[in-house]
Design an enzyme around this catalytic site. Structure first.
Site, short mmCIF file in Angstrom:
data_model
loop_
_atom_site.label_atom_id
_atom_site.label_comp_id
_atom_site.label_asym_id
_atom_site.label_seq_id
_atom_site.Cartn_x
_atom_site.Cartn_y
_atom_site.Cartn_z
N GLY A 115 10.19 -21.47 -26.14
CA GLY A 115 9.57 -21.24 -24.83
C GLY A 115 10.39 -21.84 -23.71
O GLY A 115 11.40 -22.51 -23.92
N GLY A 117 9.80 -23.98 -20.01
CA GLY A 117 8.86 -24.71 -19.16
C GLY A 117 9.49 -25.09 -17.84
O GLY A 117 10.64 -24.73 -17.55
N GLY A 118 8.72 -25.82 -17.04
CA GLY A 118 9.22 -26.24 -15.74
C GLY A 118 10.32 -27.27 -15.82
O GLY A 118 11.04 -27.51 -14.85
N GLY A 120 12.62 -27.40 -18.57
CA GLY A 120 13.70 -26.97 -19.44
C GLY A 120 13.22 -26.06 -20.55
O GLY A 120 12.05 -25.66 -20.60
N SER A 121 14.13 -25.72 -21.45
CA SER A 121 13.83 -24.82 -22.56
C SER A 121 13.51 -25.62 -23.81
O SER A 121 14.03 -26.71 -24.02
CB SER A 121 15.02 -23.90 -22.81
OG SER A 121 15.33 -23.15 -21.65
N VAL A 122 12.66 -25.03 -24.68
CA VAL A 122 12.26 -25.67 -25.93
C VAL A 122 12.78 -24.83 -27.09
O VAL A 122 12.58 -23.61 -27.12
CB VAL A 122 10.73 -25.84 -26.03
CG1 VAL A 122 10.34 -26.53 -27.32
CG2 VAL A 122 10.20 -26.62 -24.83
N LYS A 137 13.19 -30.21 -26.66
CA LYS A 137 13.14 -29.81 -25.25
C LYS A 137 14.43 -30.23 -24.57
O LYS A 137 14.71 -31.42 -24.44
CB LYS A 137 11.93 -30.43 -24.55
CG LYS A 137 11.85 -30.04 -23.07
CD LYS A 137 10.48 -30.35 -22.47
CE LYS A 137 10.24 -31.82 -22.32
NZ LYS A 137 8.99 -32.10 -21.58
N ASP A 232 -1.27 -34.66 -15.91
CA ASP A 232 -1.03 -33.22 -16.05
C ASP A 232 -1.76 -32.66 -17.28
O ASP A 232 -1.18 -31.93 -18.07
CB ASP A 232 0.47 -32.93 -16.14
CG ASP A 232 0.81 -31.50 -15.75
OD1 ASP A 232 -0.02 -30.86 -15.08
OD2 ASP A 232 1.91 -31.02 -16.11
#
Length: 416
Positions: A115, A117-118, A120-122, A137, A232
């Site tokens: 996936g 995200g805000g 970086g990539s996982v 991540k 969060d």
């Protein structure tokens, strides 16, 4: 010899005249010289200005550029040194540190992307020996610019071991290339299930998941030496393992504070619109504290109960556009027998606890330990909360929430 005394008046006059002429000539000479100097200055001024401009362009401008680059390098170097110093101490008590080449090998050159995200990539990876599956991540350049989020995540969850908090297996930090290695959660995040009719849970399972999340958050607030505020809490940051056990994840915004310290600086203002507590926007709603996470958890509970996002402008019925307002009316404008016929008992409990958690004033919300007690007890033991601020009356139940959410969005964007 002639007597010159008789000529003295004439001689004196001649002498004065001669002196006057000499002075006049001297003044004329000085005026001429001044005029020539002025003309020379006018002629040579543009040349002097061009010379000065050339010197600035050839000497001063490169010096300014060099100073800027040196300052930028110095700041980057200080950040890297600070992160390195922190990681050297962390190695003795925290998770494993990996080289970047190890990360490349573990992920198979970043072949399997889970996936984006805000931060970086996982990617999915396998650690040897043992074939342990992990989620890695990779933080992007924006997240790594000051190292704050990286240090925050490693320091907060590096030493935490709780069944409802995701475990940090390791990390990587080489110059500005940084990665976080987590235990792999095969069922992904909670939002994929509660917002999809195809992947729904039973009410018993939903209640079990809600209780697990509450225990994880309570451990962050009360179970560590330092109080950890997540800031969060939302469905996307709740991961599910093989047995659908929930784990609180993504501590990029988390902060450490001494226990019992209710004051948190306004610099902590970060979060996700729709889950961010009102006091994070304005202190008139109360101080920023662990109650801010309670508010976010309450919004999460309501979404779990409703099986939809709290704010849905495309809802079939306009009165249902904002779920917390609509469900509050359902719980308070019917007889108890009618409610039980319309709502499942566990659905009603989740809604009541969620409404208790989203009270606008922070001091009106329960502590996370009290939330756990309500979720563990019977539905009859959960009190009906006061009407939240945005549930003003039946005529403004839809308008009010959108006005409130738009205000939060505007203030949040101005603060970025």
């Amino acid at each position: 010899m002639p007597d010159f005394s008789t000529f003295s008046p004439l001689y004196a006059a001649h002498t004065l005249e001669t002196r006057w002429l000499l002075f006049s000539c001297d003044d004329n000479l000085r005026s001429t010289q001044h005029l020539h100097s002025l003309r020379s200055a006018i002629v040579f001024s543009p040349l002097i200005l061009k010379f000065v401009a050339g010197v600035c362009r050839l000497v001063v401008a490169p010096l300014v550029v060099l100073f800027f680059l040196a300052h930028k390098y110095w700041k980057t170097r200080i950040t890297i040194d600070a992160v390195e110093k922190f990681l050297q101490m962390q190695q003795m008590i925290g998770p494993t540190r990996y080289a970047y080449t190890d990360i490349v090998a573990v992920t198979g050159h970043f072949r399997d992307k889970l996936g984006q995200g805000g931060y970086g990539s996982v990617y999915k990876g396998i650690l040897l020996p043992g074939d342990v599956h992990v989620a890695i991540k990779m933080l992007d350049g924006k997240s790594c610019c000051d190292g704050e989020d990286f240090i925050s995540e490693v320091s907060t969850i590096g030493r935490i071991h709780h069944v409802n908090v995701v475990r940090l297996v390791g990390f990587c930090s080489e110059e500005m290339r940084r990665a976080l290695v987590y235990e792999y959660m095969p069922h992904g995040s909670l939002d994929k299930y509660i917002f999809s009719a195809e992947k729904s849970f039973s009410w018993d399972k939903l209640s079990e998941i809600a209780l697990g999340i509450a225990r994880g958050i309570n451990y962050l607030h009360q179970g560590c030496d330092m109080q950890i505020l997540h800031f969060d809490i939302k469905p996307h940051n709740i991961l599910l393992d093989t047995n659908f056990v929930p784990k609180v994840a993504d501590f990029g915004l988390a902060k450490l504070y001494p226990r019992g310290n209710s004051f948190v600086p306004m610099s902590a203002l970060r979060g996700t619109i729709g889950y961010i507590a009102p006091e994070m926007i304005s202190r008139s709603f109360g101080v920023i504290s662990s109650k801010s996470d309670v508010y976010s958890f309450g919004m999460l509970l309501l979404e779990m109960a409703g099986g939809r996002r709290n704010a849905d402008p495309n809802a079939a019925n306009s009165s249902q556009a904002f779920y917390p307002s609509w469900v509050y009316d359902r719980l308070t404008k019917h007889e108890p027998g009618e409610i039980s016929a319309e709502m499942h008992e566990l659905e009603r409990k989740l809604c009541l606890v969620g409404l208790c958690c989203i009270q606008m004033k922070s001091h009106d919300r329960p502590e996370m330990s009290e939330v756990i007690e309500m979720l563990e007890g019977s539905v009859d033991s959960v009190p009906v909360p006061s009407r939240p601020f945005f549930c003003d009356d039946e005529h403004s139940s839809v308008v009010e929430p959108y006005h409130f959410l738009s205000e939060l969005t505007t203030i949040s964007e101005e603060g970025e």
